[in-house]
Design an enzyme around this catalytic site. Structure first.
Site, PDB file in Angstrom:
ATOM      1  N   GLU A 155     103.393  54.000   9.719  1.00 50.83           N
ATOM      2  CA  GLU A 155     104.890  53.528   9.108  1.00 50.83           C
ATOM      3  C   GLU A 155     105.355  54.570   8.449  1.00 50.83           C
ATOM      4  O   GLU A 155     106.506  54.646   8.600  1.00 50.83           O
ATOM      5  CB  GLU A 155     104.341  52.578   8.283  1.00 50.83           C
ATOM      6  CG  GLU A 155     105.759  51.597   7.738  1.00 50.83           C
ATOM      7  CD  GLU A 155     106.429  52.398   6.269  1.00 50.83           C
ATOM      8  OE1 GLU A 155     107.497  51.863   6.160  1.00 50.83           O
ATOM      9  OE2 GLU A 155     105.780  53.246   5.786  1.00 50.83           O
ATOM     10  N   ASP A 168     105.275  45.345   2.003  1.00 49.14           N
ATOM     11  CA  ASP A 168     104.956  46.912   1.636  1.00 49.14           C
ATOM     12  C   ASP A 168     105.086  46.999   0.352  1.00 49.14           C
ATOM     13  O   ASP A 168     106.448  46.732   0.037  1.00 49.14           O
ATOM     14  CB  ASP A 168     105.955  47.598   2.728  1.00 49.14           C
ATOM     15  CG  ASP A 168     105.848  49.006   2.783  1.00 49.14           C
ATOM     16  OD1 ASP A 168     104.857  49.559   1.888  1.00 49.14           O
ATOM     17  OD2 ASP A 168     106.674  49.623   3.320  1.00 49.14           O
TER      18      ASP A 168
HETATM   19  N1  DTR Z   1     109.019  51.742   3.351  1.00 48.20           N
HETATM   20  C1  DTR Z   1     108.270  52.111   2.003  1.00 48.20           C
HETATM   21  C2  DTR Z   1     109.103  52.009   0.920  1.00 48.20           C
HETATM   22  C3  DTR Z   1     110.287  51.180   0.682  1.00 48.20           C
HETATM   23  C4  DTR Z   1     111.346  51.491   0.128  1.00 48.20           C
HETATM   24  N2  DTR Z   1     112.195  50.238   0.088  1.00 48.20           N
HETATM   25  C5  DTR Z   1     111.497  49.146   0.473  1.00 48.20           C
HETATM   26  C6  DTR Z   1     111.641  47.925   0.708  1.00 48.20           C
HETATM   27  C7  DTR Z   1     111.087  47.069   1.104  1.00 48.20           C
HETATM   28  C8  DTR Z   1     109.546  47.353   1.498  1.00 48.20           C
HETATM   29  C9  DTR Z   1     109.223  48.732   1.608  1.00 48.20           C
HETATM   30  C10 DTR Z   1     110.321  49.822   0.932  1.00 48.20           C
HETATM   31  C11 DTR Z   1     107.246  53.156   2.388  1.00 48.20           C
HETATM   32  O1  DTR Z   1     106.374  52.727   2.923  1.00 48.20           O
HETATM   33  O2  DTR Z   1     107.332  54.571   1.878  1.00 48.20           O
HETATM   34 ZN    ZN Z   2     105.426  54.776   1.845  1.00 44.29          ZN
HETATM   35 ZN    ZN Z   3     105.280  51.570   2.295  1.00 40.30          ZN
END
Ligand code: DTR
Ligand code: ZN
Ligand code: ZN
Ligand code: CA
Length: 447
Positions: free
Chosen positions: A180, A209
């Site tokens: 991811e 997450d």
């Molecule tokens: N994708 C994530 C961090 C992240 C930032 N904003 C959000 C909102 C909802 C879920 C996750 C996230 C990471 O893995 O860094």
């Molecule tokens: Zn992350």
């Molecule tokens: Zn994350």
């Protein structure tokens, strides 16, 4: 209010009263609601109550993931030994609990990546309720909040399903995604690997997450208003007022599912954004500090978790899984799919659309599909309205005319029996005459 002189040759009068004009002006000034298409959430019916998930069990998984990172160079990143060890840990727990697990490999950056899919035997496999979390960390740390927390939360929920001997009417599936942190590589790979038919069987995807942030927020994904409300109501029952997340658009594994037209929901306790004083007042914690000051850092260890947030969020996951999987698999006839978000219609401009996602139906749409339209407009003759089916077929509901009356508040009947019911339907509206304006207030399809 005095009537303004017509600015064009074709004489037209607004039929709106002064009061209505004020109301309309106020409505036009209100920012469009963030909600996205509403689809029905099955009633809990005779469902067993969801259990309280022991947070100690979730923390025990996190301790294991921390040990795995420590033993593997301090991380659990894609392509590193700590990632595969994490997958093996989760898979062994699920296998022992009676899940059918599948390890799906992909290749990224010269390394093998792994997604783990776990199916709970039983339930209607044409109505799949799925929860997922990414299991990889960044290379710079052990990734315990990001995203050991979501991974452990759905793992313990899956184990609770087994302990309860749950026999949901829908089919339950859990997924742990690889890579991811390199741009949702694993979840994209999974969604792309499914046939169109198998994609359409996934009725709901829930993503988790970061759900144990040390200075926590309580955020719901806002993309589907029914799923948003499911979580909001759960937390309201705990006396916690959630907010809709605006930090996560396209930033986690829900995005590939959303792109495939699957409705998505989820929870999030905050990453590197700063907690406001209003948020600290209602949620506790420290204003002016990030939700997770160790985001993507070496200090994202098992000490970087707020146990209370992790506990509540995991209980909410179980509540959603129990509720969503219990319902009847075919919504009864008369099910309404509605979008109540306002969409402004530019004056004498481009067409705009509003979407409604229909799920859980079998076969084609009805020969007498009811399309309820509520458009506020000061001169409805300006409007051209079409219904666009998921496959792109367009049905003209209304042509432009010199009808000077305001608003379109009516139900059209469309023979849509040539197209499949499930998918994203759009109401397309264009204003083709200058001066008068309005907005789509709401619209709905009744199946
Ligand atoms: N994708 C994530 C961090 C992240 C930032 N904003 C959000 C909102 C909802 C879920 C996750 C996230 C990471 O893995 O860094
Ligand atoms: Zn992350
Ligand atoms: Zn994350
Ligand atoms: Ca106009």
């Amino acid at each position: 209010m005095t009537e303004r002189a017509p600015r064009r040759s074709r004489l037209r009068r607004s039929a709106l009263s002064a009061a209505a004009v004020v109301t309309l002006a106020a409505a036009l000034l209100t920012p469009a609601a963030a909600a996205s298409p509403t689809t029905p959430v099955a009633a809990p019916s005779a469902a067993a109550a969801a259990p309280d998930i022991p947070v100690a069990n979730v923390k025990a998984h996190l301790a294991q993931l921390q040990s795995i990172a420590t033993a593997n160079g301090g991380n659990r990143a894609h392509g590193r030994t700590g990632y595969k060890a994490s997958i093996d840990y989760v898979k062994a727990k699920l296998d022992a609990a009676g899940y059918t697990t599948t390890l799906k490999t992909f290749s990224y950056n010269g390394s093998t990546g792994y997604n783990l899919i776990a199916d709970w035997p039983g339930g209607d496999t044409s109505h799949v309720v799925m929860a997922g979390a990414h299991l990889d960390s960044v290379t710079g740390g052990p990734g315990i909040n990001d995203n050991g927390s979501g991974s452990a939360g759905i793992l313990e929920t899956a184990l609770a399903v087994s302990r309860a001997g749950l026999t949901p009417s829908k089919h339950l599936r859990f997924g742990w995604w690889g890579a991811e942190e390199y741009g949702m590589v694993g979840s994209k790979n999974y969604v792309n690997s499914l046939s169109v038919a198998d994609r359409s069987k996934i009725e709901t995807y829930l993503n988790f997450d970061m759900i144990g942030s040390p200075n926590p927020g309580y955020f719901t994904y806002r993309y589907d208003s029914a799923l948003d409300a499911l979580f909001r109501d759960y937390f309201a029952g705990l006396g916690i007022s959630t907010e809709q997340d605006f930090e996560g658009d396209g930033r986690s594994d829900h995005a590939p599912f959303q792109d495939a037209g699957i409705r998505v929901g989820g929870l999030f306790s905050g990453a590197d954004y700063t907690k406001t004083s209003a948020q600290a007042a209602k949620w506790g914690g420290t204003a002016g500090q990030p939700f997770d000051r160790c985001y993507h850092s070496s200090c994202d260890t098992s000490a970087n978790i707020n146990d209370t947030a992790l506990d509540r969020m995991t209980d909410a996951i179980a509540y959603a899984i129990w509720t969503l999987s219990a319902g009847s698999t075919t919504p009864p006839t008369g099910t309404v799919f509605e979008n109540t978000a306002d969409v402004q219609i530019p004056d004498n401009g481009a067409a705009v659309t509003s979407a409604v996602t229909v799920t859980g139906r079998t076969g084609n749409a009805p020969a007498a599909l009811q399309v309820g339209v509520d458009i506020k407009h000061t001169y409805r003759g300006d409007l051209v309205i079409d219904l666009v089916a998921p496959n792109g077929t367009s049905y003209r509901l209304k042509a432009s005319s010199s009808d000077s009356a305001p608003n379109v508040q009516t139900t059209y009947t469309v023979n849509a029996s040539a197209v499949a019911a499930n998918g994203t339907w759009k109401l397309k509206v264009q204003d083709v005459g200058p001066q008068d304006t309005g907005y789509i207030d709401s619209w709905k399809l009744t199946f």
